[in-house]
Scaffold this motif. Sequence first.
Motif, PDB file in Angstrom:
ATOM      1  N   ILE A  47       0.829  -1.202   0.000  1.00 46.67           N
ATOM      2  CA  ILE A  47       0.000   0.000   0.000  1.00 46.67           C
ATOM      3  C   ILE A  47       0.863   1.252   0.000  1.00 46.67           C
ATOM      4  N   VAL A  48       1.913   1.265   0.806  1.00 46.68           N
ATOM      5  CA  VAL A  48       2.816   2.425   0.843  1.00 46.68           C
ATOM      6  C   VAL A  48       3.481   2.617  -0.518  1.00 46.68           C
ATOM      7  N   LYS A  49       3.953   1.540  -1.132  1.00 50.28           N
ATOM      8  CA  LYS A  49       4.581   1.635  -2.448  1.00 50.28           C
ATOM      9  C   LYS A  49       3.602   2.190  -3.476  1.00 50.28           C
ATOM     10  N   SER A  50       2.385   1.703  -3.447  1.00 48.94           N
ATOM     11  CA  SER A  50       1.373   2.164  -4.390  1.00 48.94           C
ATOM     12  C   SER A  50       1.096   3.652  -4.213  1.00 48.94           C
ATOM     13  N   ARG A  51       1.001   4.076  -2.973  1.00 47.28           N
ATOM     14  CA  ARG A  51       0.734   5.491  -2.694  1.00 47.28           C
ATOM     15  C   ARG A  51       1.909   6.365  -3.125  1.00 47.28           C
ATOM     16  N   ILE A  52       3.124   5.925  -2.892  1.00 42.63           N
ATOM     17  CA  ILE A  52       4.305   6.685  -3.328  1.00 42.63           C
ATOM     18  C   ILE A  52       4.318   6.794  -4.846  1.00 42.63           C
ATOM     19  N   ASP A  53       4.048   5.692  -5.540  1.00 38.17           N
ATOM     20  CA  ASP A  53       3.996   5.719  -7.004  1.00 38.17           C
ATOM     21  C   ASP A  53       2.944   6.707  -7.491  1.00 38.17           C
ATOM     22  N   GLN A  54       1.779   6.689  -6.836  1.00 35.80           N
ATOM     23  CA  GLN A  54       0.694   7.591  -7.212  1.00 35.80           C
ATOM     24  C   GLN A  54       1.110   9.056  -7.008  1.00 35.80           C
ATOM     25  N   LEU A  55       1.745   9.357  -5.886  1.00 35.25           N
ATOM     26  CA  LEU A  55       2.192  10.722  -5.614  1.00 35.25           C
ATOM     27  C   LEU A  55       3.261  11.172  -6.599  1.00 35.25           C
ATOM     28  N   GLN A  56       4.162  10.272  -6.981  1.00 38.41           N
ATOM     29  CA  GLN A  56       5.190  10.611  -7.961  1.00 38.41           C
ATOM     30  C   GLN A  56       4.575  10.908  -9.321  1.00 38.41           C
ATOM     31  N   ASP A  57       3.573  10.125  -9.710  1.00 43.75           N
ATOM     32  CA  ASP A  57       2.878  10.383 -10.974  1.00 43.75           C
ATOM     33  C   ASP A  57       2.184  11.738 -10.943  1.00 43.75           C
ATOM     34  N   GLU A  58       1.508  12.032  -9.838  1.00 47.97           N
ATOM     35  CA  GLU A  58       0.825  13.318  -9.709  1.00 47.97           C
ATOM     36  C   GLU A  58       1.813  14.473  -9.767  1.00 47.97           C
ATOM     37  N   GLN A  59       2.954  14.312  -9.104  1.00 51.07           N
ATOM     38  CA  GLN A  59       3.968  15.361  -9.123  1.00 51.07           C
ATOM     39  C   GLN A  59       4.481  15.590 -10.536  1.00 51.07           C
ATOM     40  N   GLU A  60       4.742  14.501 -11.260  1.00 52.14           N
ATOM     41  CA  GLU A  60       5.231  14.614 -12.629  1.00 52.14           C
ATOM     42  C   GLU A  60       4.215  15.332 -13.519  1.00 52.14           C
ATOM     43  N   HIS A  61       2.933  14.992 -13.359  1.00 53.01           N
ATOM     44  CA  HIS A  61       1.887  15.653 -14.142  1.00 53.01           C
ATOM     45  C   HIS A  61       1.810  17.141 -13.812  1.00 53.01           C
ATOM     46  N   LEU A  62       1.913  17.484 -12.540  1.00 51.09           N
ATOM     47  CA  LEU A  62       1.857  18.890 -12.143  1.00 51.09           C
ATOM     48  C   LEU A  62       3.052  19.675 -12.667  1.00 51.09           C
ATOM     49  N   VAL A  63       4.231  19.092 -12.581  1.00 52.22           N
ATOM     50  CA  VAL A  63       5.430  19.767 -13.093  1.00 52.22           C
ATOM     51  C   VAL A  63       5.304  19.987 -14.594  1.00 52.22           C
ATOM     52  N   ASN A  64       4.850  18.968 -15.305  1.00 55.90           N
ATOM     53  CA  ASN A  64       4.670  19.103 -16.757  1.00 55.90           C
ATOM     54  C   ASN A  64       3.613  20.154 -17.084  1.00 55.90           C
ATOM     55  N   TYR A  65       2.563  20.199 -16.283  1.00 58.37           N
ATOM     56  CA  TYR A  65       1.509  21.199 -16.495  1.00 58.37           C
ATOM     57  C   TYR A  65       2.064  22.609 -16.301  1.00 58.37           C
ATOM     58  N   LEU A  66       2.831  22.797 -15.238  1.00 59.03           N
ATOM     59  CA  LEU A  66       3.408  24.101 -14.962  1.00 59.03           C
ATOM     60  C   LEU A  66       4.409  24.533 -16.021  1.00 59.03           C
ATOM     61  N   ARG A  67       5.072  23.579 -16.618  1.00 62.96           N
ATOM     62  CA  ARG A  67       6.003  23.883 -17.705  1.00 62.96           C
ATOM     63  C   ARG A  67       5.272  24.119 -19.016  1.00 62.96           C
ATOM     64  N   GLY A  68       3.983  23.834 -19.035  1.00 62.61           N
ATOM     65  CA  GLY A  68       3.220  24.006 -20.263  1.00 62.61           C
ATOM     66  C   GLY A  68       3.371  22.832 -21.218  1.00 62.61           C
ATOM     67  N   ASP A  69       3.802  21.714 -20.699  1.00 60.09           N
ATOM     68  CA  ASP A  69       4.019  20.508 -21.510  1.00 60.09           C
ATOM     69  C   ASP A  69       2.739  19.687 -21.519  1.00 60.09           C
ATOM     70  N   ALA A  70       1.979  19.761 -22.578  1.00 59.96           N
ATOM     71  CA  ALA A  70       0.694  19.054 -22.668  1.00 59.96           C
ATOM     72  C   ALA A  70       0.871  17.544 -22.691  1.00 59.96           C
ATOM     73  N   ARG A  71       2.072  17.060 -23.006  1.00 62.06           N
ATOM     74  CA  ARG A  71       2.288  15.614 -23.040  1.00 62.06           C
ATOM     75  C   ARG A  71       2.135  14.984 -21.660  1.00 62.06           C
ATOM     76  N   GLY A  72       2.339  15.744 -20.596  1.00 61.54           N
ATOM     77  CA  GLY A  72       2.249  15.222 -19.248  1.00 61.54           C
ATOM     78  C   GLY A  72       0.829  15.140 -18.735  1.00 61.54           C
ATOM     79  N   LEU A  73      -0.109  15.598 -19.523  1.00 59.43           N
ATOM     80  CA  LEU A  73      -1.490  15.581 -19.056  1.00 59.43           C
ATOM     81  C   LEU A  73      -2.233  14.372 -19.548  1.00 59.43           C
TER      82      LEU A  73
END
Length: 147
Positions: free
Chosen positions: A121-147
Amino acid sequence: MRINEVINNKGNTVITARADQDVAHLVGLMSEHRIGAVVITGDDDAVVGIAGERDVVNGLKQYGSELLTHPISDILETDVHTCGMDDELAAVASEMTQFRMRHLPVMVDGRLAAIVSIGDIVKSRIDQLQDEQEHLVNYLRGDARGL
């Protein structure tokens, strides 16, 4: 996120033993498979309990080294909480924390289907948070590929 997503990522293999087998067998299974608990099943493969590292340690305190020759039933935890494939990950994590459980059998239609650990469960949650962080960073950079 639901438990079935965790199981899809980790697999549904469950190591089981019988309550009349000796604790040495239990310890051997945990060592061989590098796991912290084994689901104990009855004659009809129904879950009758779970035995893990804590149970072995407590048994050693009570019986000493002779514990290894005792049946698993002597240390078996029979108050087994379970979850289902459609259960929400957060709710299962909360229950595991509240009751200090590290392993939870996953049931489907009343039958053992998998097992989930607090580590899964902890591993799954960490993976989920990392994915969310990556999507947010890509969004802030204006990179539509991350969405």
